[in-house]
Scaffold this active site. Structure first.
Site, short mmCIF file in Angstrom:
data_model
loop_
_atom_site.label_atom_id
_atom_site.label_comp_id
_atom_site.label_asym_id
_atom_site.label_seq_id
_atom_site.Cartn_x
_atom_site.Cartn_y
_atom_site.Cartn_z
CD GLN A 102 -0.73 -8.81 -0.13
OE1 GLN A 102 -0.21 -7.73 -0.43
NE2 GLN A 102 -1.44 -8.96 0.97
CG ASP A 137 -2.28 -5.41 -2.56
OD1 ASP A 137 -3.46 -5.26 -2.23
OD2 ASP A 137 -1.32 -4.97 -1.91
NE ARG A 151 2.30 -9.05 5.57
CZ ARG A 151 0.98 -8.91 5.46
NH1 ARG A 151 0.18 -9.68 6.18
NH2 ARG A 151 0.46 -8.00 4.65
CE LYS A 206 -9.61 -7.05 8.64
NZ LYS A 206 -8.31 -7.74 8.59
CG HIS A 227 -3.86 -0.11 -2.65
ND1 HIS A 227 -2.84 -0.97 -3.00
CD2 HIS A 227 -4.08 -0.29 -1.32
CE1 HIS A 227 -2.45 -1.64 -1.92
NE2 HIS A 227 -3.18 -1.26 -0.90
CG HIS A 264 -5.90 -0.69 1.73
ND1 HIS A 264 -4.55 -0.57 1.92
CD2 HIS A 264 -6.43 0.47 2.22
CE1 HIS A 264 -4.26 0.57 2.50
NE2 HIS A 264 -5.38 1.22 2.70
CB CYS A 269 -1.04 -0.01 1.12
SG CYS A 269 -0.72 -1.07 2.50
#
Length: 667
Positions: A408, A410, A390, A491, A412, A537, A361
């Site tokens: 991901q 992912d 991570r 979320k 945004h 997100h 992000c």
């Protein structure tokens, strides 16, 4: 005259009861059947024992086995206590500690007497039988309030050093409760409990395994034995659970991953996956599928750096929240001995530090901030197949399901306040189309503000309501989870249900006003002034690694043909058919089918078995007759009988099955 208590029931009626009455008294007043069926009570919303007296006027709801969530929680709590009692009855000198209910059962941590070895699997049958004896004895479970001093004296006098230690640390003024099982055994517990052990089904539990544990979870403390069990309301539920466990073991993605030659993990790269060609083919098909979905929904794909200055993560707020889960490296060049090749890095006190990104992000905000963005440009949808790291503890790593390196799907979305609900609606529809393509059903949950968070209450109110409005507009129901949102945003979560009834939290969309503020993201509004965008997100697969693991278990390795690494194998019965098999393979390959040829000098039953274990969707068997007639015998994985068809018919069938669901005509 003693004033009567007014007890309000769910149907709106009110019962007047004398002082000192209990929920069980109310149940008995309504009818003997209800008194027999009642397990506990909710008094003003609090779950309580049936025999605990009312303190005043109250709202009452009686709990029976029909209230499955409450009933299971009570039963599992009681199974844990019965387990501890049984262990102490069989093995005098055993010390008990704590034993909570779990999602599918219970456990209890115990310390074996010094005169024997720690408990093992061999002890479980005898403990189970003693538990059944205690249950059949129908021993009353009775609550008492004790003083802290009395509790300490009780435990210390009986050599229960762990319980005594815990009792000494309890607050002076706190009400402390114990529960008696009959007249000869008690445990310190908040409760509530069932009225008696006889309310448990002696055939509805099973002790599953033992494991080592440490007192209070500290490896510097005494080692204990944790005895795990699963507990249910009846034997039918237990049998169904044991069947699910058996199915889950068969579907374990780590086992199937080895058998199907998809991937492996090894110590040299803890928590990172070595993808083999067949496993990476599944990845590539998923990635291509998701790219088509995102392209069709107006996302623009980007790629952002793996390493960014720690100061960027400090500004975003992630360093303060997640530093312990981030990999940080000093921005230095290590000295290397040319002869030995050994490096001796020296980190200066003022060295700059870089962090490997644990999420995408902040980098997406940095892309959004390049140049001037007008309100006319919004919404801006930026997507990335972003590789992240991570620092998960070694003990938490689990195959593909929990890793250190993951990618991901992912994205945004940067939008105006007025665009939020419509963008969330569109995402809900997109996520629905994806999950249905894979055969999943799902529930949606709304995770609300945690206690520790950034942003104003007004912004949180607005963000939470926007998510509710989008769900309502799409005609969906949802469950709310207080306190479970991210530190920067509420979320929506998609919880998928797989083929054997397990749930997996996968997709999410978060409505964030915090990160644009912290990282100074702006757009030029219609009024010519600077405004903050809302940042949504979102992800659908979550991570490719975990989603592939879920798919392997959901399909038990039998991937849909469009995802299967090898979609067909052409296998010969006799060597006379080798040339025809090669010709069939070439034509399948030209048609876009992922195909292999098996010309080995092995019996056809051996080949069938081997390719079935590899989960190949279709085996095309050819012999002398098929070669002469231009046909193939198609054995479909899981089908009882083969089908003989022309090669053109087989190619048409395979091409239809190999087409991804989003590219099929009419979809």
């Amino acid at each position: 005259m003693t004033e009567l208590l007014k007890i309000s029931l769910p149907d709106g009626s009110v019962r007047e009861m004398p002082q000192g009455s209990t929920p069980l008294d109310v149940a008995a007043a309504i009818g003997p059947g209800l008194a027999k069926a009642a397990l506990a009570a909710r008094v003003d919303g609090e779950l309580r024992d049936l025999t605990r007296p009312f303190e005043g006027d109250a709202q009452l709801a009686l709990v029976t086995s029909r209230d499955e969530a409450d009933a299971l929680e009570l039963a599992r709590h009681d199974y844990a206590h019965v387990l501890a009692e049984a262990v102490q009855a069989l093995f005098p000198g055993t010390q008990i500690t704590f034993g909570p209910a779990t999602d599918d059962g219970f456990y209890y941590d115990v310390k074996a007497p010094d005169t024997r070895e720690p408990f093992s699997m061999d002890d479980l049958p005898a403990i189970e039988e003693e538990m059944r004896r205690i249950i059949r004895a129908d021993k009353p479970l009775r609550r008492e309030v004790w003083s802290r001093e009395a509790l300490i004296a009780k435990w210390a006098g009986e050599g229960e050093s762990f319980k005594a230690e815990w009792a000494k640390e309890l607050p002076e003024g706190e009400e402390l409760t114990v529960y008696w099982s009959g007249e000869d055994w008690l445990d310190m517990c908040r409760g509530p409990h069932l009225p008696s052990t006889g309310k448990l089904d002696p055939q509805a539990f099973k002790l599953m395994r033992v494991a080592g544990a440490y007192w209070r979870g500290d490896q510097n403390n005494a080692q204990l034995t944790r005895i795990y069990g699963t507990g249910w309301l009846n034997k039918k539920q237990l049998d169904a659970h044991l069947h699910r466990l058996e199915e889950a073991a068969k579907r374990d993605h780590r086992k199937l991953g080895r058998e199907m030659d998809l991937f492996h993990l090894q110590e040299e790269a803890h928590g990172s996956v070595f993808w083999h060609p067949k496993g990476y083919r599944i990845w590539r098909e998923l990635e291509a599928y998701m790219r088509r979905k995102m392209d069709g929904a107006g996302y623009r794909e980007i790629k952002t750096p793996q390493l960014m200055d720690v100061r960027q993560w400090t500004q975003s707020g992630h360093w303060g929240k997640y530093a312990q889960n981030m990999f940080a490296v000093p921005d230095i060049v290590p000295d290397v001995d040319e002869e030995s090749g050994a490096a001796s890095p020296k980190v200066a006190d003022d060295a700059e530090w870089l962090a490997i990104k644990p999420m995408n992000c902040p980098a997406h905000v940095m892309v959004f901030k390049q140049g001037i963005t007008s309100y006319r440009d919004l919404p801006v949808r930026l997507g990335e197949m972003g590789c992240c790291h991570r620092n998960e503890p070694h003990g938490a790593l689990h195959g593909l399901m929990r890793v250190r390196q993951f990618t991901q799907d992912d994205a945004h979305i940067f939008c105006t306040e007025g665009q939020v609900v419509a963008e969330v609606q569109d995402f809900i529809a997109l996520a629905d189309s994806v999950y249905r393509d894979f055969g999943f059903t799902y529930d949606i949950k709304l995770a609300l503000r945690p206690d520790k968070r950034f942003g104003s209450d007004a912004d949180w109110d607005k963000a939470e309501q926007e998510l509710r409005d989008a769900l309502t507009a799409n005609g969906l129901e949802w469950e709310e989870l207080p306190g479970e949102g991210a530190f920067y945003a509420p979320k929506l979560e998609w919880h998928l249900t797989d083929a054997i009834g397990r749930t997996w939290q996968v997709g999410t969309i978060q409505s964030d006003r915090v990160l644009p503020e912290r990282l100074d993201a702006t757009y030029v509004g219609e009024d010519g002034g600077k405004h903050r965008p809302v940042m949504l997100h979102r992800a659908i697969f979550g991570s490719y690694e975990r989603f592939i693991g879920i798919l392997i278990e959901h399909y038990a390795g039998r991937m849909p043909a469009w995802l299967a690494p090898v979609q067909a194998v052409v296998a010969t019965i006799v060597s006379d058919a080798d040339d025809y098999a090669r010709d069939v393979t070439a034509k399948l390959d030209s048609a876009g089918i992922r195909v292999e040829t098996d010309l080995r000098n092995e019996k056809i039953n051996y080949k069938v078995r081997e390719h079935s274990l590899a989960k190949v969707p279709h085996l095309l068997v050819v012999g002398k007759r098929e070669a002469e007639e231009g046909k193939v015998a198609v054995r479909t994985l899981g089908a009882e009988h083969q089908k003989v068809m022309t090669l053109d018919e087989a190619i048409a069938m395979l091409r239809a099955e190999a087409t991804p669901p989003d590219l099929r005509k009419g979809d």
